[in-house]
Design a protein around this motif. Sequence first.
Motif, PDB file in Angstrom:
ATOM      1  N   PRO A  88      17.752  43.640   9.781  1.00  6.45           N
ATOM      2  CA  PRO A  88      18.282  45.000   9.654  1.00  6.45           C
ATOM      3  C   PRO A  88      17.325  45.952   8.919  1.00  6.45           C
ATOM      4  O   PRO A  88      17.398  47.172   9.090  1.00  6.45           O
ATOM      5  CB  PRO A  88      19.584  44.818   8.866  1.00  6.45           C
ATOM      6  CG  PRO A  88      20.002  43.411   9.135  1.00  6.45           C
ATOM      7  CD  PRO A  88      18.712  42.642   9.273  1.00  6.45           C
ATOM      8  N   CYS A  89      16.407  45.406   8.118  1.00  8.93           N
ATOM      9  CA  CYS A  89      15.449  46.223   7.361  1.00  8.93           C
ATOM     10  C   CYS A  89      14.224  46.612   8.179  1.00  8.93           C
ATOM     11  O   CYS A  89      13.460  47.498   7.762  1.00  8.93           O
ATOM     12  CB  CYS A  89      14.998  45.477   6.108  1.00  8.93           C
ATOM     13  SG  CYS A  89      16.323  45.150   4.946  1.00  8.93           S
ATOM     14  N   TRP A  90      14.000  45.984   9.309  1.00  7.33           N
ATOM     15  CA  TRP A  90      12.771  46.211  10.072  1.00  7.33           C
ATOM     16  C   TRP A  90      12.476  47.683  10.359  1.00  7.33           C
ATOM     17  O   TRP A  90      11.334  48.123  10.182  1.00  7.33           O
ATOM     18  CB  TRP A  90      12.775  45.411  11.363  1.00  7.33           C
ATOM     19  CG  TRP A  90      12.642  43.927  11.178  1.00  7.33           C
ATOM     20  CD1 TRP A  90      12.475  43.243  10.003  1.00  7.33           C
ATOM     21  CD2 TRP A  90      12.687  42.944  12.195  1.00  7.33           C
ATOM     22  NE1 TRP A  90      12.413  41.895  10.226  1.00  7.33           N
ATOM     23  CE2 TRP A  90      12.539  41.675  11.570  1.00  7.33           C
ATOM     24  CE3 TRP A  90      12.842  42.987  13.560  1.00  7.33           C
ATOM     25  CZ2 TRP A  90      12.529  40.481  12.290  1.00  7.33           C
ATOM     26  CZ3 TRP A  90      12.834  41.798  14.277  1.00  7.33           C
ATOM     27  CH2 TRP A  90      12.674  40.560  13.642  1.00  7.33           C
ATOM     28  N   PRO A  91      13.454  48.484  10.810  1.00  8.55           N
ATOM     29  CA  PRO A  91      13.122  49.897  11.076  1.00  8.55           C
ATOM     30  C   PRO A  91      12.606  50.636   9.836  1.00  8.55           C
ATOM     31  O   PRO A  91      11.674  51.454   9.938  1.00  8.55           O
ATOM     32  CB  PRO A  91      14.441  50.496  11.574  1.00  8.55           C
ATOM     33  CG  PRO A  91      15.199  49.325  12.121  1.00  8.55           C
ATOM     34  CD  PRO A  91      14.829  48.174  11.217  1.00  8.55           C
ATOM     35  N   VAL A  92      13.178  50.354   8.683  1.00  8.68           N
ATOM     36  CA  VAL A  92      12.746  50.995   7.429  1.00  8.68           C
ATOM     37  C   VAL A  92      11.321  50.548   7.090  1.00  8.68           C
ATOM     38  O   VAL A  92      10.468  51.361   6.737  1.00  8.68           O
ATOM     39  CB  VAL A  92      13.710  50.626   6.279  1.00  8.68           C
ATOM     40  CG1 VAL A  92      13.185  51.099   4.936  1.00  8.68           C
ATOM     41  CG2 VAL A  92      15.095  51.173   6.537  1.00  8.68           C
ATOM     42  N   ARG A  95       8.620  52.093   9.327  1.00 11.83           N
ATOM     43  CA  ARG A  95       8.254  53.488   9.014  1.00 11.83           C
ATOM     44  C   ARG A  95       7.077  53.551   8.042  1.00 11.83           C
ATOM     45  O   ARG A  95       6.227  54.428   8.149  1.00 11.83           O
ATOM     46  CB  ARG A  95       9.448  54.246   8.441  1.00 11.83           C
ATOM     47  CG  ARG A  95      10.418  54.715   9.491  1.00 11.83           C
ATOM     48  CD  ARG A  95      11.366  55.788   8.960  1.00 11.83           C
ATOM     49  NE  ARG A  95      12.208  55.344   7.864  1.00 11.83           N
ATOM     50  CZ  ARG A  95      13.442  54.878   7.997  1.00 11.83           C
ATOM     51  NH1 ARG A  95      13.995  54.781   9.187  1.00 11.83           N
ATOM     52  NH2 ARG A  95      14.134  54.507   6.940  1.00 11.83           N
ATOM     53  N   CYS A  96       7.013  52.631   7.100  1.00 10.74           N
ATOM     54  CA  CYS A  96       5.916  52.629   6.118  1.00 10.74           C
ATOM     55  C   CYS A  96       4.708  51.839   6.583  1.00 10.74           C
ATOM     56  O   CYS A  96       3.583  52.200   6.266  1.00 10.74           O
ATOM     57  CB  CYS A  96       6.399  52.062   4.789  1.00 10.74           C
ATOM     58  SG  CYS A  96       7.476  53.176   3.901  1.00 10.74           S
ATOM     59  N   PHE A  97       4.938  50.753   7.309  1.00 13.39           N
ATOM     60  CA  PHE A  97       3.856  49.820   7.601  1.00 13.39           C
ATOM     61  C   PHE A  97       3.490  49.692   9.085  1.00 13.39           C
ATOM     62  O   PHE A  97       2.517  49.013   9.405  1.00 13.39           O
ATOM     63  CB  PHE A  97       4.211  48.435   7.058  1.00 13.39           C
ATOM     64  CG  PHE A  97       4.456  48.419   5.576  1.00 13.39           C
ATOM     65  CD1 PHE A  97       3.451  48.752   4.681  1.00 13.39           C
ATOM     66  CD2 PHE A  97       5.700  48.088   5.070  1.00 13.39           C
ATOM     67  CE1 PHE A  97       3.671  48.741   3.316  1.00 13.39           C
ATOM     68  CE2 PHE A  97       5.935  48.060   3.700  1.00 13.39           C
ATOM     69  CZ  PHE A  97       4.909  48.399   2.820  1.00 13.39           C
ATOM     70  N   GLY A  98       4.235  50.335   9.970  1.00 15.95           N
ATOM     71  CA  GLY A  98       4.003  50.182  11.408  1.00 15.95           C
ATOM     72  C   GLY A  98       2.613  50.574  11.854  1.00 15.95           C
ATOM     73  O   GLY A  98       2.020  49.916  12.708  1.00 15.95           O
TER      74      GLY A  98
END
Length: 129
Positions: A88-92, A95-98
Amino acid sequence: MTERRAVLSGSTFEEQIGYARAVVHGDWVQVSGTTGFDYTTMTISDDVVEQAEQCLRNIGAALAEAGCAFADVVRVRYILPDRDDFEPCWPVLRRCFGDVRPAATMLVCGLADPRMKIEIEVYAQRSAR
């Protein structure tokens, strides 16, 4: 001589335990494992995604004080007591590390306080960009 400087966030944990939010050593910035506490109020959400967002705000502030940003991160470690909370944290996190694509590790283990659902640690190199 290589510069070594502590970056403090004002968290009561830093004083109680005896550590710094981050340490700048030359071009390297090592940010301690950071949880989802809002250090101004010393409160923490029950929601893992909100905790992840707060972790990243805390880390972003430490990186900025150290003279770098998320774009300079070369390694990240995610520590969670419950593996099911990671996805569930992947989208957050994306945003910073993608765009940065640091080396990453996710560990499942207990944290110091049962309210903590995620802890994030990063290493950055100020001259990486």
